[in-house]
Design a protein around this motif. Structure first.
Motif, PDB file in Angstrom:
ATOM      1  N   THR A   1       0.245   0.034   1.660  1.00  0.00           N
ATOM      2  CA  THR A   1       1.142   0.960   0.958  1.00  0.00           C
ATOM      3  C   THR A   1       2.222   0.193   0.213  1.00  0.00           C
ATOM      4  O   THR A   1       2.534   0.502  -0.943  1.00  0.00           O
ATOM      5  CB  THR A   1       1.771   1.955   1.947  1.00  0.00           C
ATOM      6  OG1 THR A   1       0.724   2.663   2.605  1.00  0.00           O
ATOM      7  CG2 THR A   1       2.682   2.924   1.237  1.00  0.00           C
ATOM      8  N   ASN A   2       2.819  -0.798   0.875  1.00  0.00           N
ATOM      9  CA  ASN A   2       3.842  -1.614   0.210  1.00  0.00           C
ATOM     10  C   ASN A   2       3.278  -2.261  -1.050  1.00  0.00           C
ATOM     11  O   ASN A   2       3.928  -2.297  -2.096  1.00  0.00           O
ATOM     12  CB  ASN A   2       4.364  -2.701   1.148  1.00  0.00           C
ATOM     13  CG  ASN A   2       5.211  -2.145   2.269  1.00  0.00           C
ATOM     14  OD1 ASN A   2       5.657  -1.016   2.218  1.00  0.00           O
ATOM     15  ND2 ASN A   2       5.404  -2.948   3.289  1.00  0.00           N
ATOM     16  N   TRP A   3       2.082  -2.785  -0.952  1.00  0.00           N
ATOM     17  CA  TRP A   3       1.440  -3.443  -2.088  1.00  0.00           C
ATOM     18  C   TRP A   3       1.235  -2.451  -3.231  1.00  0.00           C
ATOM     19  O   TRP A   3       1.562  -2.730  -4.387  1.00  0.00           O
ATOM     20  CB  TRP A   3       0.112  -4.048  -1.655  1.00  0.00           C
ATOM     21  CG  TRP A   3      -0.577  -4.778  -2.751  1.00  0.00           C
ATOM     22  CD1 TRP A   3      -1.523  -4.292  -3.608  1.00  0.00           C
ATOM     23  CD2 TRP A   3      -0.361  -6.135  -3.131  1.00  0.00           C
ATOM     24  NE1 TRP A   3      -1.915  -5.257  -4.484  1.00  0.00           N
ATOM     25  CE2 TRP A   3      -1.217  -6.405  -4.215  1.00  0.00           C
ATOM     26  CE3 TRP A   3       0.468  -7.146  -2.667  1.00  0.00           C
ATOM     27  CZ2 TRP A   3      -1.264  -7.643  -4.842  1.00  0.00           C
ATOM     28  CZ3 TRP A   3       0.410  -8.382  -3.279  1.00  0.00           C
ATOM     29  CH2 TRP A   3      -0.451  -8.608  -4.363  1.00  0.00           C
ATOM     30  N   ALA A   4       0.719  -1.282  -2.920  1.00  0.00           N
ATOM     31  CA  ALA A   4       0.444  -0.274  -3.946  1.00  0.00           C
ATOM     32  C   ALA A   4       1.728   0.200  -4.622  1.00  0.00           C
ATOM     33  O   ALA A   4       1.744   0.440  -5.830  1.00  0.00           O
ATOM     34  CB  ALA A   4      -0.295   0.911  -3.330  1.00  0.00           C
ATOM     35  N   GLU A   5       2.800   0.331  -3.854  1.00  0.00           N
ATOM     36  CA  GLU A   5       4.049   0.841  -4.414  1.00  0.00           C
ATOM     37  C   GLU A   5       4.843  -0.211  -5.184  1.00  0.00           C
ATOM     38  O   GLU A   5       5.797   0.131  -5.882  1.00  0.00           O
ATOM     39  CB  GLU A   5       4.912   1.437  -3.301  1.00  0.00           C
ATOM     40  CG  GLU A   5       4.323   2.728  -2.752  1.00  0.00           C
ATOM     41  CD  GLU A   5       5.201   3.370  -1.704  1.00  0.00           C
ATOM     42  OE1 GLU A   5       6.269   2.826  -1.377  1.00  0.00           O
ATOM     43  OE2 GLU A   5       4.801   4.435  -1.205  1.00  0.00           O
ATOM     44  N   THR A   6       4.456  -1.463  -5.072  1.00  0.00           N
ATOM     45  CA  THR A   6       5.203  -2.517  -5.764  1.00  0.00           C
ATOM     46  C   THR A   6       4.354  -3.300  -6.754  1.00  0.00           C
ATOM     47  O   THR A   6       4.815  -4.300  -7.299  1.00  0.00           O
ATOM     48  CB  THR A   6       5.829  -3.505  -4.747  1.00  0.00           C
ATOM     49  OG1 THR A   6       4.781  -4.086  -3.962  1.00  0.00           O
ATOM     50  CG2 THR A   6       6.831  -2.809  -3.852  1.00  0.00           C
TER      51      THR A   6
END
Length: 93
Positions: A43-48
């Motif tokens: 999720t962190n990767w997708a949002e950044t």
């Protein structure tokens, strides 16, 4: 932590009060915060993903000349990613 021998394992730079504070906090939360970061990695990767790999703001990197974990050479090449970087080396430290 029950098997952790405080009398021999405490670094001389940390007071007993400081160590006891960290032990108390760890007993309450364990590794939950650190582990949750990895659980949420996708999720962190997708949002950044829109972010660039460069910092455009002024940054200061303080380096300890004798640091065995993060030697000054570890900062070599940071200028490619940090556009306004100032490095300060503290000698004999």
């Amino acid at each position: 932590l029950r098997s952790f021998d405080v009398s021999t394992a405490r670094p001389s730079v940390m007071s007993d009060d400081a160590l006891n504070f960290y032990i108390q906090q760890f007993e309450q939360t364990g590794f939950r915060g650190a582990v949750n970061w990895y659980r949420n990695f996708d999720t962190n990767w997708a949002e950044t993903e829109w972010q660039t790999d460069r910092l455009e703001l002024p940054c200061l990197m303080v380096l300890a000349e004798l640091d065995p974990v993060l030697p000054p050479s570890a900062a070599d090449g940071m200028e490619r990613y940090v556009m306004d970087l100032e490095k300060v080396l503290i000698r004999d430290s």
